[in-house]
Design a protein around this motif. Structure first.
Motif, PDB file in Angstrom:
ATOM      1  N   GLY A   1     -47.237  10.787-118.240  1.00  0.00           N
ATOM      2  CA  GLY A   1     -46.974  11.349-116.931  1.00  0.00           C
ATOM      3  C   GLY A   1     -46.871  10.257-115.889  1.00  0.00           C
ATOM      4  O   GLY A   1     -47.066   9.080-116.179  1.00  0.00           O
ATOM      5  N   PRO A   2     -46.577  10.629-114.628  1.00  0.00           N
ATOM      6  CA  PRO A   2     -46.432   9.632-113.562  1.00  0.00           C
ATOM      7  C   PRO A   2     -47.661   8.744-113.385  1.00  0.00           C
ATOM      8  O   PRO A   2     -47.536   7.550-113.106  1.00  0.00           O
ATOM      9  CB  PRO A   2     -46.176  10.488-112.320  1.00  0.00           C
ATOM     10  CG  PRO A   2     -45.639  11.777-112.842  1.00  0.00           C
ATOM     11  CD  PRO A   2     -46.302  11.995-114.163  1.00  0.00           C
TER      12      PRO A   2
ATOM     13  N   VAL B   1     -39.672  11.184-116.331  1.00  0.00           N
ATOM     14  CA  VAL B   1     -41.007  11.020-115.750  1.00  0.00           C
ATOM     15  C   VAL B   1     -40.865  10.100-114.540  1.00  0.00           C
ATOM     16  O   VAL B   1     -40.231   9.050-114.620  1.00  0.00           O
ATOM     17  CB  VAL B   1     -41.985  10.402-116.775  1.00  0.00           C
ATOM     18  CG1 VAL B   1     -43.355  10.205-116.148  1.00  0.00           C
ATOM     19  CG2 VAL B   1     -42.081  11.275-118.015  1.00  0.00           C
TER      20      VAL B   1
ATOM     21  N   THR C   1     -39.044   6.236-121.218  1.00  0.00           N
ATOM     22  CA  THR C   1     -39.427   7.424-121.979  1.00  0.00           C
ATOM     23  C   THR C   1     -38.212   7.958-122.730  1.00  0.00           C
ATOM     24  O   THR C   1     -37.080   7.873-122.260  1.00  0.00           O
ATOM     25  CB  THR C   1     -39.972   8.530-121.055  1.00  0.00           C
ATOM     26  OG1 THR C   1     -38.948   8.922-120.109  1.00  0.00           O
ATOM     27  CG2 THR C   1     -41.188   8.042-120.297  1.00  0.00           C
TER      28      THR C   1
END
Length: 333
Positions: free
Chosen positions: A134-135, A157, A151
């Motif tokens: 995730g971020p 993301v 990714t």
């Protein structure tokens, strides 16, 4: 007393090759900014081999201000021949650009926790398959010195470069093909193995999208990758009323085809069957297996993306849609 042999240095290589230490550094670090003749390059490489000299990665990282390690988390799921071939091409292409690829297992760790484990190795780039990051995890990696985070999955993301793999298209191809072959009660294998949801869910959704608004029905079929599970599904097949199945990929398709034939269900007369990945083994089956041919991104193109991002870490993240899909019709459908 044990004699410890002297470790050869770049100065030793320079003396043997008859060049300066700077030239040795340029040649062995594959520096493109300095023009060095091919005969000189050969002399340096031959001297390094003769002496058994190996550049010190840590020292090189200190000079450059970053490492040359590209980290790839080891897949948490079994990978087939298609993905293995892609990884081999990618590692070869990154090696040509003077990067070292390291596959790193973090069993039991996911998301931001896994990102912290990756960051401890201080890679210059991280390639993350699936939907594991995730971020916040991207931020952890960048603060640790990663210049590129890429990714490979269904969604982008924030903060990372993205190769968007549209697995919906794989399901759409399979569903449209079975409908065109006159099949109306279509099953879709959904593997029960953990970690495959990121691929199986969009493939099922793709079949539903392809058949939306038609007179066809779509039924999800949970299936573990075992002969026992396939035999149990095949034993219930006639009562299900299904006349076609998209079996997720070629490996599940082969497993299910054998079980259906053992149960007296004929392929393709009673049930049309299609897989995905276009594996060689599918062509050796009887009947030969219909499949969705998948075009993965070029390993060379991805390596060049990594190199661009490392050279320009402040650049805007690139987003590329990849994963082409097309039906290869054979005897099973």
């Amino acid at each position: 007393m044990v004699q410890i042999p002297n470790t050869p240095t770049s100065a030793d290589v320079a003396r043997l090759a008859g060049v300066s230490r700077a030239t040795v550094s340029y040649v062995l670090n594959n520096t493109s900014a300095v023009r060095i003749s091919e005969p000189t390059r050969r002399r340096v490489h031959e001297a390094a081999r003769e002496l058994g000299y190996v550049p010190h990665a840590a020292a090189r990282s200190l000079r450059a201000g970053h490492s040359r390690m590209v980290l790839m988390p080891a897949p948490a799921i079994p990978v087939g021949p298609l993905y293995s071939g892609f990884l081999n091409e990618l590692q070869w292409a990154l090696g040509r650009l003077d990067y070292t690829v390291v596959q790193y297992g973090t069993v039991g760790l996911q998301g931001d926790e896994a990102a912290r484990a990756w960051a401890e190795l201080r890679p210059v780039a991280v390639l993350v398959p699936g939907a594991e990051l995730g971020p916040r995890g991207v931020g952890v990696l960048k603060r640790s010195g990663a210049r590129a985070v890429v990714t490979l999955g269904p969604e982008r993301v924030e903060g990372a470069h993205a190769l968007l793999m549209d697995h919906d298209a794989v399901g759409q191809c399979a569903g449209a093909h079975l409908y065109a072959r006159g099949r109306r009660r279509i099953g879709v294998v959904v593997p029960e193995e953990s970690g495959l949801e990121a691929y199986s869910r969009p493939r099922l959704a793709g079949v539903r999208q392809a058949l939306h608004g038609t007179d066809a029905t779509v039924t999800g079929l949970p299936l573990a990758y075992t002969e026992e599970s396939a035999a149990q599904l095949a034993a219930r097949w006639r009562e299900s009323g299904l006349d076609a199945v998209f079996a997720y990929n070629d490996e599940y398709a082969m497993l299910l085809m054998r079980a259906l034939q053992d149960a007296g269900v004929r392929v393709p007369e009673d049930v049309a069957l299609i897989g995905a990945d276009d594996l060689m083994l599918g062509r050796l089956l009887r009947p030969r297996l219909s499949t969705v041919h998948i075009e993965l991104p070029s390993g060379r193109d991805l390596a060049e993306l990594v190199d661009r991002a490392v050279r320009d870490p402040g650049g805007e993240p690139e987003v590329h849609k990849v994963l082409g899909a097309s039906v290869v019709q054979r005897e099973s459908s």
